[in-house]
Structure formats: C-alpha cells, structure tokens
Motif scaffolding. Structure first.
Motif, PDB file in Angstrom:
ATOM      1  N   VAL A  58       1.105  -1.519   0.053  1.00 26.12           N
ATOM      2  CA  VAL A  58      -0.394  -0.287   0.392  1.00 26.12           C
ATOM      3  C   VAL A  58       1.017   1.063  -0.358  1.00 26.12           C
ATOM      4  N   ARG A  59       1.668   1.036   0.990  1.00 30.11           N
ATOM      5  CA  ARG A  59       3.118   2.233   0.950  1.00 30.11           C
ATOM      6  C   ARG A  59       3.352   2.973  -0.928  1.00 30.11           C
ATOM      7  N   GLU A  60       3.701   1.846  -1.672  1.00 36.22           N
ATOM      8  CA  GLU A  60       3.959   1.586  -2.774  1.00 36.22           C
ATOM      9  C   GLU A  60       2.733   2.373  -3.812  1.00 36.22           C
ATOM     10  N   LEU A  61       1.744   2.255  -3.700  1.00 36.02           N
ATOM     11  CA  LEU A  61       1.341   2.204  -4.101  1.00 36.02           C
ATOM     12  C   LEU A  61       0.913   4.172  -3.649  1.00 36.02           C
ATOM     13  N   LEU A  94      -5.562   4.929   3.885  1.00 31.53           N
ATOM     14  CA  LEU A  94      -6.528   6.092   4.410  1.00 31.53           C
ATOM     15  C   LEU A  94      -6.676   7.538   4.269  1.00 31.53           C
ATOM     16  N   LYS A  95      -5.386   7.962   4.761  1.00 33.56           N
ATOM     17  CA  LYS A  95      -4.977   9.368   4.551  1.00 33.56           C
ATOM     18  C   LYS A  95      -4.723   9.641   1.999  1.00 33.56           C
ATOM     19  N   THR A  96      -4.881   8.653   1.907  1.00 31.17           N
ATOM     20  CA  THR A  96      -4.781   8.508   0.443  1.00 31.17           C
ATOM     21  C   THR A  96      -6.604   8.960  -0.417  1.00 31.17           C
ATOM     22  N   LEU A  97      -6.893   8.344   1.015  1.00 30.96           N
ATOM     23  CA  LEU A  97      -8.702   8.372   0.645  1.00 30.96           C
ATOM     24  C   LEU A  97      -9.514   9.719   1.154  1.00 30.96           C
ATOM     25  N   GLU A  98      -8.414  10.087   2.259  1.00 31.57           N
ATOM     26  CA  GLU A  98      -9.472  11.101   2.423  1.00 31.57           C
ATOM     27  C   GLU A  98      -9.120  12.120   1.698  1.00 31.57           C
ATOM     28  N   GLU A  99      -7.349  12.731   1.344  1.00 30.10           N
ATOM     29  CA  GLU A  99      -7.249  13.707   0.143  1.00 30.10           C
ATOM     30  C   GLU A  99      -6.150  13.788  -0.917  1.00 30.10           C
ATOM     31  N   PRO A 100      -7.258  12.155  -1.771  1.00 35.63           N
ATOM     32  CA  PRO A 100      -6.951  12.056  -2.792  1.00 35.63           C
ATOM     33  C   PRO A 100      -6.675  13.047  -4.112  1.00 35.63           C
ATOM     34  N   PRO A 101      -4.929  12.994  -4.585  1.00 36.90           N
ATOM     35  CA  PRO A 101      -4.874  13.477  -5.667  1.00 36.90           C
ATOM     36  C   PRO A 101      -6.179  13.557  -7.096  1.00 36.90           C
ATOM     37  N   PRO A 102      -6.062  14.998  -7.744  1.00 40.81           N
ATOM     38  CA  PRO A 102      -7.109  15.528  -7.861  1.00 40.81           C
ATOM     39  C   PRO A 102      -7.010  14.348  -9.386  1.00 40.81           C
ATOM     40  N   ARG A 103      -5.878  13.915 -10.075  1.00 43.78           N
ATOM     41  CA  ARG A 103      -6.236  12.676 -10.993  1.00 43.78           C
ATOM     42  C   ARG A 103      -6.127  11.634 -10.857  1.00 43.78           C
ATOM     43  N   VAL A 104      -6.331  10.691  -9.723  1.00 48.46           N
ATOM     44  CA  VAL A 104      -6.081   9.608  -9.331  1.00 48.46           C
ATOM     45  C   VAL A 104      -7.573   9.010  -8.959  1.00 48.46           C
ATOM     46  N   ASP A 118     -15.476   0.615   8.355  1.00 42.59           N
ATOM     47  CA  ASP A 118     -16.350   1.474   8.472  1.00 42.59           C
ATOM     48  C   ASP A 118     -15.198   3.224   7.597  1.00 42.59           C
ATOM     49  N   THR A 119     -14.266   3.351   8.146  1.00 47.74           N
ATOM     50  CA  THR A 119     -14.343   4.433   7.902  1.00 47.74           C
ATOM     51  C   THR A 119     -13.447   4.589   6.044  1.00 47.74           C
ATOM     52  N   ILE A 120     -13.149   2.958   6.060  1.00 45.23           N
ATOM     53  CA  ILE A 120     -13.290   3.168   4.089  1.00 45.23           C
ATOM     54  C   ILE A 120     -14.511   3.334   3.522  1.00 45.23           C
ATOM     55  N   LEU A 121     -15.313   2.634   4.183  1.00 49.82           N
ATOM     56  CA  LEU A 121     -16.216   2.219   3.480  1.00 49.82           C
ATOM     57  C   LEU A 121     -16.980   4.205   3.472  1.00 49.82           C
ATOM     58  N   SER A 122     -17.111   4.788   4.315  1.00 54.05           N
ATOM     59  CA  SER A 122     -16.913   6.402   4.591  1.00 54.05           C
ATOM     60  C   SER A 122     -16.481   7.356   3.459  1.00 54.05           C
ATOM     61  N   ARG A 123     -15.776   6.850   2.945  1.00 53.14           N
ATOM     62  CA  ARG A 123     -15.589   7.895   2.112  1.00 53.14           C
ATOM     63  C   ARG A 123     -15.277   7.205   0.681  1.00 53.14           C
ATOM     64  N   CYS A 124     -16.645   6.003   0.053  1.00 49.19           N
ATOM     65  CA  CYS A 124     -16.631   5.233  -1.128  1.00 49.19           C
ATOM     66  C   CYS A 124     -17.976   5.588  -1.419  1.00 49.19           C
ATOM     67  N   GLN A 125     -18.288   5.217  -2.641  1.00 47.08           N
ATOM     68  CA  GLN A 125     -19.683   4.998  -2.917  1.00 47.08           C
ATOM     69  C   GLN A 125     -19.868   4.078  -3.120  1.00 47.08           C
ATOM     70  N   GLN A 126     -21.442   3.097  -3.007  1.00 53.46           N
ATOM     71  CA  GLN A 126     -20.801   1.619  -2.782  1.00 53.46           C
ATOM     72  C   GLN A 126     -22.344   1.284  -3.992  1.00 53.46           C
ATOM     73  N   TYR A 127     -21.726   0.275  -4.418  1.00 54.68           N
ATOM     74  CA  TYR A 127     -22.921  -0.208  -5.345  1.00 54.68           C
ATOM     75  C   TYR A 127     -23.105  -1.840  -5.260  1.00 54.68           C
ATOM     76  N   ASP A 128     -24.423  -2.056  -5.495  1.00 55.31           N
ATOM     77  CA  ASP A 128     -24.919  -3.706  -5.053  1.00 55.31           C
ATOM     78  C   ASP A 128     -24.286  -3.788  -6.064  1.00 55.31           C
ATOM     79  N   PHE A 129     -24.158  -5.186  -6.566  1.00 53.94           N
ATOM     80  CA  PHE A 129     -24.751  -5.975  -7.666  1.00 53.94           C
ATOM     81  C   PHE A 129     -25.833  -7.054  -7.425  1.00 53.94           C
TER      82      PHE A 129
END
Length: 496
Positions: A58-61, A94-104, A118-129
C-alpha cells in the motif's frame, strides 16, 4: 455481473480518448480502451488484494499516486478482493482516500464489504450488484449453445443455470465442463451426474409423496438415493429449497420477482403441489427438514435419519389444521355439531342428501331384517364414532312402516335429536334401504342395587352425566378420547 469487468468498463469511460472528458459510452477503439481491455495500460493498474495485502504494498501504491498519469486522463487503481487487505494496509490507505490527488481514482471490488472498515466505506461510493435470474442465465446459455451449434435441452441448461447461482461466469464455466465431457450433444442425465446435482424428479417425488400421504413412496425414494449415491445432507438441503419454492408459488403473484429463480416450465409442474399444501404445512416442513439437516451431521446412520424426517412429512399431512381445530372447539362451546373433516383418501361420490359427520365403514353383506337386527348393525357401523354408538346401546327399537323408532335414555334424547341425519344414514346403510328415524325417550335404566361404595357410585354417576353432555360427546369424538375420571367442582370461596 462481474465486478472486475465492470471496473474495467468504468476505467474505459474515465479515460476514453474520443472526447474531451469522461464519457458514458467508451469507444473501445482508442489506444486507452484497447490497452485497458488487454490489461496492459500504464495508467490503469489491477491489484489482487488477497496477495498484495500488506502495508509495504500500500505504501508503494501511495508513492505511485503522487505522479501524474503517463498519457491518459486519470491514474486508476482497481483493487480486487479489497476486504483481504490487512488492518495496517487499510490504515495506510486511509490518508490517500481522505485527500486523493486530483487525477487519481480508486475502484474497489469485493464480495464481503462488511469486512471493510467503516472508515474506508464512509469515503467510498457503494454499488451493490444483484444475482442474475435463472431465466436470464438460461437465455444466455441458449444463445451460446446456438452459436456453437450444440444440441442441448432447456431442462439441461436450466440445471446449469441453477447451479451457477446467479453468476454468468460460473454458468459458462460449468457449461464448458459439461461440453468437455459430452461434446456437441448434451443429455440431461449427463449434466446431473457431472455437476453432482440432485435430480429435480427426486424432489418432486418427495413432495408428491408427502401430499399423497404415501409412506412407502418415501422409503422407496431413500432406497433410490442410496442406489444413486447421492449425499443425504445435500438432498435434504435441496429438498428444503424445493419446499421454499413451493411456498413462494403459493404466496407470490405470477409477476413477482420472488419467482424469477423458478423456470416457467417448472412452475407449471410445481403449482398443483403448492396448492395442495397449506402455509402451516410448509412451515412445519421447514422445521422438520432444518432439524434433519442438522442431525445428519452427527447421525450414526444418516439413511435412517432421512427416512424418519420424510415419514414425518407424510404424517403431518394427516394432522388437522389448527384453524379447523379451533373452529370445531368453538362449535362445541356453542352446543352445535361440528362438520365432518374430509380426508385426502376419501374418493366416494357426493350424495345429494346431507352426509354424516364421519363416514362409517362399509355395511356388512346382506341387509338385516327386523328392528333389533337393524339396531345391531347400526351399533357395529358406528364403531368409528363412539359418541353416536353410546345412545344406541341402551335404545329400544321398533319399526313403524318405513320409520325406525329409537327409544333412548332421556339423557341421550337431546344428543340423538341433534344427530338425526347421521342415524338416518346409519339406518340406511344397515337396512340396505332408506328409512326414516324418529327418536323418543325410553325408560330410565335402573341403578345398581348394591354399589361397592358410596364414593365409587358418586364417581360413576358423575362420569355418566359427563358422557351424556352433548359438548362432551363431541369433544370425545373430536380428540378420539374417553372419560377417565370426573371430579365435582368445588364451590368458590366467598371473599370476606
């Protein structure tokens, strides 16, 4: 519907070069679309969360996310099975999701989103298939079969569609396994054997035997399962799902989405079975099969456990529905005679005259002659209804033309008058011809001259009085019981 496939389509929509920005209709022909489809795009990276689940990955990412895309509009990471990331990896992301670069952009795919913090889910849009209905999978498999010039029946394709459990990829994989064995002509029995499925005919036989009350049929069914080599627990689970489908057919309207998993041709075969069961019957079936599936795990002899469960299903069909039982008890409380309960095995034609409450057994051969002979035959015919036979045993009969006069004990007159239709039918069956029946009061039977003891005499008197009550007579017939003991009610104590 494939999560990763959808993620690639979304990546194409974000990076397609045919327009000045993201488009809902990627062209599929530009370099970006082709590279994403081939999995070779520098700006769209797919990561398997199950193998790259550590903090270092994740750090490499995060380090790569600092740089702009090489050519496309956005730098996109597709992380499959994201729930497999470790707690430390999620915290690092988590830090990258909170303040993502504009083109990522990040696209997560998972089958167990409840494992994601929950800290990850709260920063994502969820779509159930949703799962693909069986009928749509069947149509897709039919299209594939026609394109490949494969001869296969709809029933065989239906088995593959049900085994796929709503997944198009699994359906195609299972179909490919069947083709590898069968070639261009697929037989129904080959599909069942190759996929390890329980034949639907066995499930229909089990439910049909329960409807018919055929104990022998269920025993023969289990014998067939042993010859077939089927797993008893698997059969029990499939049978439980089969009865669930019967419940859905009984309760849901034809256009309901609840029936989408049941193929149309199967609905036509299962509909009569669903109508034969009451909702209460099906709930009891679920309870029996659920317990049986649990017991089969530790059963020393699984076959006997399954046989007992199926025999319970057969016997439950012979139980009186609770609503009918309550209705009959309420009739007893009101002093009215309860109507007869029809049985599944009763196939006699309906007569135009009122039928007796419980059909008596067939009359003996040769109609008797004389009032006493007719009365004796009536007593024999009323063996299945002790409450009807009790007044007849002390009755004095005589014939007046086409009328049979029965002089019964005074305490039985009310009960006998209430059941004149039944006595008329008994007399007709006993005499072999139609007779009118009239009930009158006869002499009071004499009491024993020398009772053993006053207490026994009192108990016997109370028992006879209770048996002569019409409501008690109906209760004895309803529950097929007998009066064992009668106790005199004690007067209530007056409050001071």
């Amino acid at each position: 519907m494939g999560k990763t496939t959808t993620a690639r389509i979304l990546a194409k929509a974000l990076n397609c070069a045919k327009g000045d920005g993201p488009t809902p209709d990627p062209c599929g022909h530009c370099p970006s679309c082709k590279e994403i489809k081939a999995g070779g795009s520098l700006d769209v990276q797919e990561i398997d969360g199950a193998t790259n689940n550590g903090v270092e990955q994740v750090r490499e990412l995060r380090e790569s996310a600092r740089y702009n895309p090489a050519r496309d509009r956005f730098k996109i990471w597709i992380i499959d099975e994201v729930h497999m990331l470790s707690t430390g990896a999620f915290n690092a992301l988590l830090k990258t999701l909170e303040e993502p670069p504009p083109r990522v952009k990040f696209i997560f795919a998972t089958t167990e989103y409840h494992k994601i913090p929950d800290t990850i889910l709260s920063r994502c849009q969820q779509y159930d298939f949703r799962m693909i209905p069986a009928r749509e999978l069947l149509a897709h498999l039919r299209k594939v079969a026609e394109g490949e010039k494969i001869r296969v029946s709809d029933e065989a394709l239906g088995k593959v569609a049900r085994a796929a459990d709503g997944s198009v990829r699994d359906a195609l994989s299972l179909f490919d396994q069947v083709l590898a064995f069968s070639g261009n002509e697929v037989r129904d029995e080959e599909v069942t054997a190759l996929l390890g499925l329980i034949d639907r005919e066995l499930l229909l036989k089990a439910s049909s035997a329960a409807v018919a009350g055929d104990s022998l049929a269920v025993l023969e069914l289990v014998e067939g399962l042993a010859d077939y080599g089927a797993d008893y627990r698997n059969f029990t689970r499939e049978l439980l799902l089969h009865f669930r489908e019967l419940l859905l057919l009984k309760l849901a309207p034809e256009e309901s989405g609840l029936l989408s998993s049941i193929l149309p041709e199967e609905r036509a075969r299962m509909k009569p079975l669903a109508e034969a069961f009451s909702e209460e019957d099906l709930l009891r079936v679920f309870d029996v099969l659920t317990r049986a599936e649990t017991d089969l795990r530790l059963a020393p002899d699984p076959r006997v456990t399954l046989e007992l469960a199926l025999l319970k299903l057969v016997q439950m069909r012979r139980l009186m529905p609770f609503v009918e039982l309550v209705d009959r008890v309420e009739r007893l409380a009101g002093g009215a005679a309860s109507p007869p309960r029809p049985t599944p095995s009763d196939t006699r034609p309906t007569a135009p005259s009122p039928a007796p409450s419980v059909p008596p057994p067939p009359a003996p051969a040769g109609p008797p002659e004389g009032a006493s002979a007719i009365l004796a035959a009536m007593i024999e015919l009323s063996a299945s209804r002790p409450s009807l036979g009790q007044p007849l045993r002390s009755a004095a009969p005589r014939l007046e033309g086409d009328t049979l006069v029965l002089e019964v004990a005074p305490d039985y007159v009310a009960f006998a008058s209430m059941h004149l239709d039944e006595y008329r039918e008994l007399a007709k069956r006993a005499a072999g011809r139609a007779l009118k029946v009239r009930v009158g009061a006869g002499a009071v039977p004499s009491e024993p001259e020398a009772p053993p003891s006053p207490d026994q005499v009192k108990r016997e008197r109370l028992r006879k009085e209770a048996e002569r009550e019409p409501a008690v007579q109906e209760a004895l017939d309803l529950f097929e019981g007998k009066v064992v003991d009668v106790r005199e009610a004690k007067p209530a104590k007056e409050s001071a």
